[in-house]
Design a protein around this motif. Structure first.
Motif, PDB file in Angstrom:
ATOM      1  N   ALA A   1       6.493  12.160  -5.819  1.00 20.45           N
ATOM      2  CA  ALA A   1       7.242  11.246  -4.961  1.00 20.45           C
ATOM      3  C   ALA A   1       8.719  11.394  -5.297  1.00 20.45           C
ATOM      4  N   GLY A   2       9.527  11.731  -4.289  1.00 20.56           N
ATOM      5  CA  GLY A   2      10.957  11.917  -4.525  1.00 20.56           C
ATOM      6  C   GLY A   2      11.234  13.047  -5.496  1.00 20.56           C
ATOM      7  N   GLY A   3      10.375  14.077  -5.480  1.00 21.10           N
ATOM      8  CA  GLY A   3      10.555  15.225  -6.362  1.00 21.10           C
ATOM      9  C   GLY A   3      10.083  14.999  -7.795  1.00 21.10           C
ATOM     10  N   VAL A   4       9.495  13.829  -8.072  1.00 18.71           N
ATOM     11  CA  VAL A   4       9.041  13.495  -9.414  1.00 18.71           C
ATOM     12  C   VAL A   4       7.548  13.182  -9.373  1.00 18.71           C
ATOM     13  N   ARG A   5       6.795  13.759 -10.300  1.00 22.93           N
ATOM     14  CA  ARG A   5       5.363  13.441 -10.388  1.00 22.93           C
ATOM     15  C   ARG A   5       5.219  12.032 -10.941  1.00 22.93           C
ATOM     16  N   ARG A   6       4.425  11.215 -10.267  1.00 27.07           N
ATOM     17  CA  ARG A   6       4.260   9.820 -10.666  1.00 27.07           C
ATOM     18  C   ARG A   6       2.778   9.468 -10.741  1.00 27.07           C
ATOM     19  N   ASP A   7       2.460   8.625 -11.720  1.00 25.84           N
ATOM     20  CA  ASP A   7       1.134   8.024 -11.789  1.00 25.84           C
ATOM     21  C   ASP A   7       1.232   6.692 -11.085  1.00 25.84           C
ATOM     22  N   LEU A   8       0.482   6.558  -9.999  1.00 26.97           N
ATOM     23  CA  LEU A   8       0.549   5.375  -9.147  1.00 26.97           C
ATOM     24  C   LEU A   8      -0.789   4.655  -9.129  1.00 26.97           C
ATOM     25  N   VAL A   9      -0.723   3.376  -8.824  1.00 30.42           N
ATOM     26  CA  VAL A   9      -1.918   2.571  -8.614  1.00 30.42           C
ATOM     27  C   VAL A   9      -1.771   1.943  -7.241  1.00 30.42           C
ATOM     28  N   GLN A  10      -2.858   1.957  -6.476  1.00 24.02           N
ATOM     29  CA  GLN A  10      -2.825   1.332  -5.160  1.00 24.02           C
ATOM     30  C   GLN A  10      -3.991   0.360  -5.065  1.00 24.02           C
ATOM     31  N   SER A  11      -3.672  -0.875  -4.725  1.00 19.57           N
ATOM     32  CA  SER A  11      -4.684  -1.888  -4.466  1.00 19.57           C
ATOM     33  C   SER A  11      -4.758  -2.061  -2.959  1.00 19.57           C
ATOM     34  N   GLN A  12      -5.935  -1.809  -2.391  1.00 17.03           N
ATOM     35  CA  GLN A  12      -6.121  -1.897  -0.946  1.00 17.03           C
ATOM     36  C   GLN A  12      -7.033  -3.077  -0.620  1.00 17.03           C
ATOM     37  N   VAL A  13      -6.704  -3.794   0.444  1.00 19.69           N
ATOM     38  CA  VAL A  13      -7.539  -4.884   0.938  1.00 19.69           C
ATOM     39  C   VAL A  13      -7.828  -4.599   2.404  1.00 19.69           C
ATOM     40  N   TYR A  14      -9.101  -4.582   2.757  1.00 24.38           N
ATOM     41  CA  TYR A  14      -9.539  -4.364   4.136  1.00 24.38           C
ATOM     42  C   TYR A  14     -10.088  -5.678   4.672  1.00 24.38           C
ATOM     43  N   LEU A  15      -9.563  -6.109   5.818  1.00 23.79           N
ATOM     44  CA  LEU A  15     -10.014  -7.349   6.447  1.00 23.79           C
ATOM     45  C   LEU A  15     -10.537  -7.028   7.844  1.00 23.79           C
ATOM     46  N   SER A  16     -11.748  -7.459   8.126  1.00 27.65           N
ATOM     47  CA  SER A  16     -12.351  -7.244   9.429  1.00 27.65           C
ATOM     48  C   SER A  16     -12.131  -8.489  10.273  1.00 27.65           C
ATOM     49  N   MET A  17     -11.582  -8.292  11.472  1.00 32.08           N
ATOM     50  CA  MET A  17     -11.298  -9.413  12.356  1.00 32.08           C
ATOM     51  C   MET A  17     -11.966  -9.162  13.698  1.00 32.08           C
TER      52      MET A  17
ATOM     53  N   ARG B   1     -13.662  -5.234  17.309  1.00 39.73           N
ATOM     54  CA  ARG B   1     -13.265  -5.509  15.924  1.00 39.73           C
ATOM     55  C   ARG B   1     -12.016  -4.721  15.579  1.00 39.73           C
ATOM     56  N   SER B   2     -11.122  -5.374  14.873  1.00 37.84           N
ATOM     57  CA  SER B   2      -9.970  -4.702  14.278  1.00 37.84           C
ATOM     58  C   SER B   2     -10.121  -4.787  12.772  1.00 37.84           C
ATOM     59  N   VAL B   3      -9.679  -3.743  12.094  1.00 33.81           N
ATOM     60  CA  VAL B   3      -9.684  -3.743  10.640  1.00 33.81           C
ATOM     61  C   VAL B   3      -8.234  -3.600  10.193  1.00 33.81           C
ATOM     62  N   ILE B   4      -7.803  -4.552   9.383  1.00 34.41           N
ATOM     63  CA  ILE B   4      -6.445  -4.572   8.847  1.00 34.41           C
ATOM     64  C   ILE B   4      -6.513  -4.091   7.402  1.00 34.41           C
ATOM     65  N   ARG B   5      -5.590  -3.201   7.040  1.00 29.26           N
ATOM     66  CA  ARG B   5      -5.514  -2.740   5.655  1.00 29.26           C
ATOM     67  C   ARG B   5      -4.152  -3.125   5.096  1.00 29.26           C
ATOM     68  N   LEU B   6      -4.173  -3.787   3.966  1.00 24.00           N
ATOM     69  CA  LEU B   6      -2.955  -4.128   3.226  1.00 24.00           C
ATOM     70  C   LEU B   6      -3.051  -3.365   1.913  1.00 24.00           C
ATOM     71  N   ALA B   7      -1.978  -2.710   1.527  1.00 23.41           N
ATOM     72  CA  ALA B   7      -2.023  -1.913   0.302  1.00 23.41           C
ATOM     73  C   ALA B   7      -0.756  -2.124  -0.516  1.00 23.41           C
ATOM     74  N   LEU B   8      -0.949  -2.388  -1.787  1.00 26.59           N
ATOM     75  CA  LEU B   8       0.145  -2.458  -2.751  1.00 26.59           C
ATOM     76  C   LEU B   8       0.163  -1.130  -3.489  1.00 26.59           C
ATOM     77  N   THR B   9       1.319  -0.474  -3.509  1.00 29.29           N
ATOM     78  CA  THR B   9       1.487   0.766  -4.271  1.00 29.29           C
ATOM     79  C   THR B   9       2.592   0.540  -5.295  1.00 29.29           C
ATOM     80  N   ALA B  10       2.284   0.869  -6.548  1.00 37.31           N
ATOM     81  CA  ALA B  10       3.247   0.707  -7.635  1.00 37.31           C
ATOM     82  C   ALA B  10       2.959   1.758  -8.689  1.00 37.31           C
ATOM     83  N   THR B  11       3.929   1.987  -9.556  1.00 38.99           N
ATOM     84  CA  THR B  11       3.644   2.871 -10.685  1.00 38.99           C
ATOM     85  C   THR B  11       2.682   2.133 -11.606  1.00 38.99           C
ATOM     86  N   ALA B  12       2.013   2.889 -12.451  1.00 40.23           N
ATOM     87  CA  ALA B  12       1.067   2.285 -13.383  1.00 40.23           C
ATOM     88  C   ALA B  12       1.759   1.239 -14.250  1.00 40.23           C
ATOM     89  N   ASP B  13       3.009   1.484 -14.637  1.00 36.92           N
ATOM     90  CA  ASP B  13       3.756   0.535 -15.469  1.00 36.92           C
ATOM     91  C   ASP B  13       4.126  -0.744 -14.715  1.00 36.92           C
TER      92      ASP B  13
END
Length: 171
Positions: free
Chosen positions: A110-126, A135-147
Motif C-alpha cells: 500500500a503506497g509502495g510499502v508492504r503492510r500487515d493489515l487487519v480487516q473486520s467485515q460486517v455483512y448485513l442482510s436487508m 434482498r440487499s447485502v450491505i458490507r461495512l469493513a474496517l481496515t487498519a494496520t495490525a498495530d
C-alpha cells in the motif's frame, strides 16, 4: 457536484478515529496504489496509513448465504493481497435481520510499502418489507494496520450499531 467520498465528513463524527468512505473497492485499490482516476481517501499529516471504514452493498436476489457472500469477498481480496487469512467468522443478528462478521489478516503493498493489515467485515442482510424475495447485502469493513486495529475496533463496532434501514412513515 458531491460524490460518494463527500459522505465521509458526514459520518466521521460517529467514528472519529477512522476515515469513512463509501466505495470499498475504490478505497482498497487506492490504498494499494491501483485506484481508478478520481478522489482518493485523505490521510492525516505524519500518518503513513489511516485506518478507514468502507461501505458497499449490492442487490442479491439469489439465495446465497451470508457465509457464501463473505467467501466471495475473500476470493476477490486474495487476487490483490500478497497473503490473506480468515482469522474469524461469526453469525450475528436474528432470523429477521441476519448478519455475519468476518476478520481477515492480510499483507499487501500500500503506497509502495508492504503492510500487515487487519480487516473486520460486517455483512448485513436487508429484506424488502413489501417483497422479501428482494434482498440487499450491505458490507461495512474496517481496515487498519495490525498495530492500529485494537485501538479503532470499538469505534467501528459503535458505528456498525448505528446502521439501520430507512423506514417509511405514513403521511
Amino acid at each position: 457536484m458531491a460524490g460518494p467520498w463527500d459522505r465521509g465528513a458526514e459520518v466521521a463524527g460517529l467514528c472519529p478515529s477512522v476515515f469513512v468512505t463509501v466505495s470499498a473497492l475504490t478505497a482498497f485499490l487506492t490504498m494499494l496504489g491501483n485506484a481508478p482516476p478520481g478522489p482518493a481517501p485523505c490521510t492525516r499529516p505524519g500518518v503513513s496509513f489511516d485506518p478507514h471504514i468502507t461501505i458497499d452493498g449490492e442487490f442479491r436476489p439469489d439465495a446465497s448465504a451470508l457465509a457464501e457472500i463473505a467467501d466471495e469477498s475473500v476470493q476477490r481480496m486474495r487476487e490483490i493481497a500478497e497473503s490473506l487469512w480468515v482469522t474469524g467468522r461469526d453469525e450475528i443478528g436474528s432470523v429477521d435481520a441476519p448478519g455475519l462478521t468476518q476478520e481477515l489478516a492480510l499483507s499487501a503493498v500500500a503506497g509502495g510499502v508492504r503492510r500487515d493489515l487487519v480487516q473486520s467485515q460486517v455483512y448485513l442482510s436487508m429484506l424488502d418489507v413489501d417483497d422479501p424475495s428482494k434482498r440487499s447485502v450491505i458490507r461495512l469493513a474496517l481496515t487498519a494496520t495490525a498495530d492500529q486495529f485494537d485501538s479503532v475496533l470499538e469505534d467501528f463496532r459503535e458505528f456498525v450499531c448505528t446502521v439501520r434501514p430507512e423506514t417509511r412513515t405514513s403521511a
